[in-house]
Design a protein around this motif. Sequence first.
Motif, PDB file in Angstrom:
ATOM      1  N   ASP A 159       0.807  -1.217   0.000  1.00 37.85           N
ATOM      2  CA  ASP A 159       0.000   0.000   0.000  1.00 37.85           C
ATOM      3  C   ASP A 159       0.842   1.270   0.000  1.00 37.85           C
ATOM      4  N   GLU A 160       2.145   1.118  -0.132  1.00 34.58           N
ATOM      5  CA  GLU A 160       2.946   2.330  -0.355  1.00 34.58           C
ATOM      6  C   GLU A 160       4.137   1.977  -1.230  1.00 34.58           C
ATOM      7  N   LEU A 161       4.662   3.004  -1.886  1.00 38.04           N
ATOM      8  CA  LEU A 161       5.586   2.788  -2.995  1.00 38.04           C
ATOM      9  C   LEU A 161       6.917   2.150  -2.572  1.00 38.04           C
ATOM     10  N   GLY A 162       7.481   2.635  -1.471  1.00 37.90           N
ATOM     11  CA  GLY A 162       8.757   2.084  -1.019  1.00 37.90           C
ATOM     12  C   GLY A 162       8.638   0.597  -0.722  1.00 37.90           C
ATOM     13  N   GLY A 163       7.552   0.237  -0.033  1.00 37.43           N
ATOM     14  CA  GLY A 163       7.316  -1.172   0.287  1.00 37.43           C
ATOM     15  C   GLY A 163       7.090  -1.995  -0.975  1.00 37.43           C
ATOM     16  N   LEU A 164       6.437  -1.387  -1.965  1.00 41.38           N
ATOM     17  CA  LEU A 164       6.188  -2.072  -3.234  1.00 41.38           C
ATOM     18  C   LEU A 164       7.518  -2.433  -3.912  1.00 41.38           C
ATOM     19  N   PHE A 165       8.429  -1.467  -3.972  1.00 44.71           N
ATOM     20  CA  PHE A 165       9.725  -1.721  -4.627  1.00 44.71           C
ATOM     21  C   PHE A 165      10.500  -2.814  -3.889  1.00 44.71           C
ATOM     22  N   ASP A 166      10.489  -2.731  -2.570  1.00 47.20           N
ATOM     23  CA  ASP A 166      11.234  -3.717  -1.788  1.00 47.20           C
ATOM     24  C   ASP A 166      10.646  -5.117  -1.955  1.00 47.20           C
ATOM     25  N   ARG A 379       6.047  23.692  11.278  1.00 47.91           N
ATOM     26  CA  ARG A 379       5.173  22.720  10.616  1.00 47.91           C
ATOM     27  C   ARG A 379       5.867  21.365  10.496  1.00 47.91           C
ATOM     28  N   VAL A 380       5.108  20.309  10.723  1.00 49.09           N
ATOM     29  CA  VAL A 380       5.671  18.955  10.681  1.00 49.09           C
ATOM     30  C   VAL A 380       5.016  18.120   9.575  1.00 49.09           C
ATOM     31  N   GLU A 381       3.715  18.345   9.391  1.00 49.79           N
ATOM     32  CA  GLU A 381       2.998  17.486   8.467  1.00 49.79           C
ATOM     33  C   GLU A 381       2.761  18.190   7.125  1.00 49.79           C
ATOM     34  N   PHE A 382       2.963  17.467   6.063  1.00 47.92           N
ATOM     35  CA  PHE A 382       2.830  18.031   4.709  1.00 47.92           C
ATOM     36  C   PHE A 382       2.018  17.076   3.841  1.00 47.92           C
ATOM     37  N   THR A 383       1.529  17.596   2.746  1.00 48.90           N
ATOM     38  CA  THR A 383       0.806  16.720   1.819  1.00 48.90           C
ATOM     39  C   THR A 383       1.497  16.711   0.451  1.00 48.90           C
ATOM     40  N   ASN A 384       1.360  15.596  -0.230  1.00 46.55           N
ATOM     41  CA  ASN A 384       1.895  15.492  -1.595  1.00 46.55           C
ATOM     42  C   ASN A 384       1.257  16.541  -2.493  1.00 46.55           C
ATOM     43  N   ARG A 385      -0.022  16.765  -2.223  1.00 45.24           N
ATOM     44  CA  ARG A 385      -0.783  17.669  -3.093  1.00 45.24           C
ATOM     45  C   ARG A 385      -0.178  19.075  -3.094  1.00 45.24           C
ATOM     46  N   GLU A 386       0.185  19.567  -1.899  1.00 48.41           N
ATOM     47  CA  GLU A 386       0.724  20.936  -1.869  1.00 48.41           C
ATOM     48  C   GLU A 386       2.067  20.995  -2.597  1.00 48.41           C
ATOM     49  N   LEU A 387       2.826  19.898  -2.538  1.00 49.35           N
ATOM     50  CA  LEU A 387       4.094  19.880  -3.278  1.00 49.35           C
ATOM     51  C   LEU A 387       3.816  19.969  -4.777  1.00 49.35           C
ATOM     52  N   ARG A 388       2.834  19.183  -5.163  1.00 46.84           N
ATOM     53  CA  ARG A 388       2.484  19.141  -6.580  1.00 46.84           C
ATOM     54  C   ARG A 388       2.054  20.516  -7.093  1.00 46.84           C
ATOM     55  N   LEU A 389       1.362  21.262  -6.230  1.00 46.97           N
ATOM     56  CA  LEU A 389       0.799  22.539  -6.675  1.00 46.97           C
ATOM     57  C   LEU A 389       1.747  23.720  -6.445  1.00 46.97           C
ATOM     58  N   ILE A 420      17.448  13.750  10.034  1.00 48.52           N
ATOM     59  CA  ILE A 420      16.170  14.243   9.496  1.00 48.52           C
ATOM     60  C   ILE A 420      15.470  13.027   8.898  1.00 48.52           C
ATOM     61  N   ASN A 421      14.198  12.919   9.131  1.00 51.26           N
ATOM     62  CA  ASN A 421      13.453  11.812   8.526  1.00 51.26           C
ATOM     63  C   ASN A 421      12.180  12.306   7.872  1.00 51.26           C
ATOM     64  N   VAL A 422      11.842  11.649   6.782  1.00 46.33           N
ATOM     65  CA  VAL A 422      10.544  11.892   6.150  1.00 46.33           C
ATOM     66  C   VAL A 422       9.757  10.601   6.315  1.00 46.33           C
ATOM     67  N   GLU A 423       8.637  10.695   6.992  1.00 40.66           N
ATOM     68  CA  GLU A 423       7.855   9.487   7.286  1.00 40.66           C
ATOM     69  C   GLU A 423       6.460   9.630   6.725  1.00 40.66           C
ATOM     70  N   LYS A 424       5.975   8.609   6.109  1.00 41.39           N
ATOM     71  CA  LYS A 424       4.583   8.656   5.654  1.00 41.39           C
ATOM     72  C   LYS A 424       3.658   8.586   6.859  1.00 41.39           C
ATOM     73  N   CYS A 425       2.550   9.338   6.785  1.00 38.94           N
ATOM     74  CA  CYS A 425       1.614   9.268   7.914  1.00 38.94           C
ATOM     75  C   CYS A 425       0.198   9.181   7.366  1.00 38.94           C
ATOM     76  N   GLY A 426       0.066   8.464   6.285  1.00 40.06           N
ATOM     77  CA  GLY A 426      -1.245   8.314   5.650  1.00 40.06           C
ATOM     78  C   GLY A 426      -1.080   8.544   4.167  1.00 40.06           C
ATOM     79  N   ARG A 427      -2.131   8.263   3.434  1.00 36.25           N
ATOM     80  CA  ARG A 427      -2.055   8.437   1.990  1.00 36.25           C
ATOM     81  C   ARG A 427      -1.826   9.899   1.634  1.00 36.25           C
ATOM     82  N   GLY A 428      -0.812  10.155   0.888  1.00 31.33           N
ATOM     83  CA  GLY A 428      -0.574  11.509   0.423  1.00 31.33           C
ATOM     84  C   GLY A 428      -0.107  12.455   1.501  1.00 31.33           C
ATOM     85  N   ARG A 429       0.299  11.914   2.648  1.00 29.60           N
ATOM     86  CA  ARG A 429       0.763  12.787   3.727  1.00 29.60           C
ATOM     87  C   ARG A 429       2.063  12.246   4.290  1.00 29.60           C
TER      88      ARG A 429
END
Lengths: 443, 183
Positions: A159-166, A379-389, A420-429
């Motif tokens: 259910d997430e890309l990194g895990g899919l590749f592994d 700020r700690v939490e970000f969304t993929n969507r805001e990056l995209r936009l 520094i770590n980037v951790e997924k915390c839900g779909r698109g976040r």
Amino acid sequence: MTPLRLPAIRNCLEGIVPSVIATADAGGTPNVSLISQVQYVDPEHVALSYQFFNKTRRNLLATKRASVAVVDPDTNAQYRLTLEYLETQTSGPLFEAMRAKLAGIASHSGMQGVFRLLGSDVFRVQRIEPIPSATMPQPISLNLLSAARRICERIAVCDELGGLFDALLAGLQQHFGIEHSMVMMLDRTTDRLYTVASRGYPFSGIGSEVGMGEGVIGVAALQGVPIRIGRMASEYSYGTAVRDAALAAGFDWGCNTAIPYPGLKAPQSQIAMPILHGGRTMGVLFAESPEPNQFGYDEEDALSLVAGQLSVLIALLQQEEASEKAPPLVLPAEVTGREIRIRYYRADNTVFVGHEYLIKGVAGAILWKIAREHDESGRVEFTNRELRLDPALRLPEYAENLEARLVLLQRRLCERNAGINVEKCGRGRFRFLVEGRLVLEER
Amino acid sequence: MPRASRPHTPAIDLVARRAYAAEGGTSGVLTPELEAFCQSGISVIVAVCRPAEAPVAGLACGCVILPAGRMRLLLPRAGNEELLAMVERGAGIAVTFSQPVTHRSIQVKGSRGVVAAPDEEDRREVLRQSQGMRRELIEVGYPTAFAEAYCMIDPDIIVAVDFTLDAAFVQTPGPGAGAELKS
């Protein structure tokens, strides 16, 4: 009895044992020579390598007929093919696949300066006839269809890309016996591929890059066609490709922002499968071995099924994350602990953490954006969507590999032990976590 | 195609052929050295064709030089029925001899072929030559089991094709490939 069909004798068409080609001129005078490559095209067609404008070539153009004897390198089964010449291709997927294979054959036979593909002559196979010979039993091999099914089942639940590749690369090892493999994704903004996952190497090489058209991986990506070599040719080796490209571009080879490529030092067999979506390359699944002739037509077919499934899953995971929204969450920023200095170079979005190079390009720009916001607002939490936009990131409109870039960033940070770590915390976040006090420096 | 451990070039054969003529050698298609090369136990491949027909390719297992500028090609009957039938109908013949360890190759073109029964000497010769080819394949890196299967000959199913040598061409890969070997 079922008539012999070409797919059943593809092992004869690997270029391991030279084939015999008979042609004749308009007056009926025959000519016979060895030919290094007869390529399987589809169940009705083969292609022969056109390397020299010789008697065979003149005869083919004049009479369009050939008789070719081929030999199975495993069993010594022999067949005679009656062929009708149709056309010559001098570019495109078939030509590139043959050119790579021929380079391997030429390298192995000491004919690098002599063998050069000028064209792929495509023929219709009119008849296949067995030639009696002393045959050996077919070697016992993997059930590739079953292996492909197992991997597809395994990766379908990710259910997430990194895990899919592994899971994919672990599956290749478990079910195909492939010990050395990697996934590279295409960055359309630079037309370069970057490694997001690897397995079976002393170091991961996450973030290492290859340009479109460079080496086996780059040619597969550029042409959107599987490229494989059974005997490694120096001109298709990654090291040579990258070095040549770097030198041609005036780069100082050995510069400290090049992440070392993880590949084998002396590979013999390589296969690069394009990961295609809507007919366009989104990445490459690559495998290699120190043993020669490890990837044949059947392995190519099986891995093609896997790459197809992979492409669907990558698209699906990225699509789903885009549809979810989450409010930007502000948590109390952690400002204690060691100083973590991030140096950012605007020119090419290169990021250093401390004195060590971390990443550049889109992933570098993303890191800089979130680090700045974190620094300014906690700020700690970000969304993929805001990056995209975000116009500052200049992501391509459809940024189809944004999630893959985040996987890349996450893995580089983890490998460099950057604090520094980037951790997924839900779909698109995702969360941006800092184990210390950020010091930001822009140049 | 495996690596040649002792690579050859077309120029070597072209120069040698001219030198042979300059020294007053006979005017036959093959010099004695080329005759020995053809019979040395190497790869022998064949094509036959008649005007307006399609060519037919085949794998042979040896040859013997006959008097009066003729050559006896030795090959299995099984699997070559169509090729032999075409010879009997007056087909032109091409035979290429290639040595795996050097890539040295020559092609002879011939005519007036007849299908004949080999004698005991031919059978011994075909076994000797096929063993030579087996050693060559192993030297260039083929697995022994493959080389043995590829060179396994049943002398009892061998048939002979006798034909007149009309011309010879150098076919070693490289500059000059395809040139006629003549004085």
